[in-house]
Design a protein around this motif. Structure first.
Motif: not given
Length: 456
Positions: A180-193
């Motif tokens: 595992v060569r990197n740290t990974t995130w799923r990024v989303t907006t709190v406000d879907p719009t």
């Protein structure tokens, strides 16, 4: 780590919790650096920085991760306040592109930092498995040590540059498993719009009878980042010059190491920002990234006004650049030698260079007009006919600060003014391009105003 991190840690704690708390942190960390003494372009061992962070957590009563998170939030303000605001604003028109373009910025800055600077790597992409999300990857040679800092930084970027609140779901952590060569995130907006601010697509409501329309915004179309850094805009050139001078000054193997006073330093940066050498900028000619010091900028490469072979001691307080001659003090402040005063009698042509203390406690009358060197050289004395006019009140003595560039008076002092003006006020008054500061002692006819004339 370079001193930027340590200096930012100090600024964060002092600004949020006060100097007393910072002193407690230093005691806890056994840190002997004086307040404000971290050099931003000096390399400090990682253990020193980690010790500071652990001490801060202990003093503040929070976890190390919480300290790093707060540091990440604060770091964005710190770098903006230190001259990178305009650059950061043009990194991307959406968050995905902004984060990816950090690598290009680091690539350009890396050539300007001292040897040993290894930037982290970021890249981001649209999440194919979650609509409206992006995937952000982060790799550092320090592994996962600074992951909480990165989280704080990325969330701050979202708020400050895109006015969005984001959620970060960690998918993997660098080095937690083999391969595992990197740290990974799923990024989303709190406000879907607000998804378009995250990944560059804004959904328009379809008109009646028409299919849904998608408007796409991309960094390539909107951001001037590539033009600024890849094509060499003025802003990028100026940054490169500044970084080139700094890294030369702090590289112990360079002939320019601690060779400059603050006055030399500012002049050199200004000169190389505006002057090319054989149609090339300074950073295009020399690079201390090479192993051969003969290819680096040296004293002989300085412009004529600074070059030791052509240096005129009337300039820069009489201090010529010399390798290792002007190390910063314990607080990292460069040594300063303000310009000399060149005092001249406009009538006799006699002149004398003076070095005076810049202080609010010494008047110009004592420092200049009644200076023993001026009196010994008889610079304040005039021919007999002018002396008679002065004694009769027909003329009076003025001390004129002369602008050599425009060949005109910059400011005029009467003898009475000299009694109430300090040397510090003089240096605050004139432009730093006045080197030396020329003061002409000259007679001036007294203007008589009739009683019935309005004196404005």
């Amino acid at each position: 780590m370079f001193g930027w991190i340590n200096d930012c840690t100090e600024c964060l704690i002092v600004s949020k919790f006060g100097e007393e708390t910072w002193h407690k942190v230093k005691v806890k960390a056994n840190c002997n650096i004086s307040d404000g003494g971290f050099l931003r372009y000096k390399y400090y061992h990682d253990s020193e920085t980690v010790t500071l962070v652990v001490a801060a957590a202990d003093v503040l009563g929070i976890t190390v991760d919480e300290v790093l998170y707060a540091f990440g939030e604060y770091f964005l303000d710190y770098v903006r306040d230190n001259g990178y605001s305009n650059v950061l604003e043009c990194l991307g028109s959406n968050m995905r592109d902004w984060l990816s373009n950090l690598n290009s910025l680091h690539d350009h800055l890396q050539a300007s930092y001292p040897e040993g600077f290894v930037a982290p790597v970021f890249w981001s992409e649209d999440d194919k498995d979650a609509e409206g999300a992006i995937i952000v990857h982060y790799h550092s040679r320090r592994g996962s040590l600074l992951v909480p800092l990165v989280v704080g930084l990325i969330k701050k970027v979202g708020l400050d540059y895109f006015d969005i609140e984001i959620a970060m779901d960690q998918l993997q952590l660098q080095d937690e498993k083999e391969g595992v060569r990197n740290t990974t995130w799923r990024v989303t907006t709190v406000d879907p719009t607000m998804v378009h601010k995250l990944r560059g697509r804004k959904m328009r409501k379809p008109r009646e009878g028409m299919e849904e329309d998608v408007q796409t915004y991309t960094t390539a179309e909107i951001s001037n980042y590539q033009a600024t850094f890849r094509e060499g805009g003025t802003q990028a050139s100026n940054l490169r010059v500044e970084e080139f001078v700094k890294r030369s000054f702090y590289n112990e193997d360079s002939e320019l190491f601690h060779a400059l006073t603050v006055e030399h330093y500012l002049y050199l940066i200004d000169y190389w920002k505006t002057t090319k050498i054989h149609d090339k900028w300074c950073y295009e000619i020399w690079s201390i990234q090479d192993d051969d010091p003969k290819s680096w900028a040296a004293l002989k490469d300085l412009p004529a006004r600074l070059n030791p072979d052509t240096f005129d001691p009337v300039h820069f307080g009489g201090k010529a650049p010399a390798t290792g001659a002007f190390p910063p003090d314990e607080n990292g402040i460069l040594q300063s030698f303000p310009p000399k005063l060149l005092v001249t009698n406009a009538s006799t042509g006699l002149s004398r260079d003076l070095i005076v203390s810049v202080t609010p406690n010494v008047t110009l009358k004592d420092a200049v007009y009644r200076n023993p060197e001026v009196e010994e050289a008889k610079i304040a004395e005039f021919p007999a006919d002018i002396e008679d006019e002065i004694k009769s009140g027909e003329s009076e003595i003025h001390c004129v600060v002369w602008n050599q560039n425009s060949q005109e008076a910059y400011h005029t002092f009467s003898l009475g003014d000299l009694d109430t003006t300090s040397t510090k006020q003089l240096y605050d008054l004139v432009s730093r391009t006045f080197d030396p500061i020329m003061i002409n002692i000259q007679p001036a006819k007294v203007t008589v105003v009739d009683d019935d004339e309005e004196d404005i």
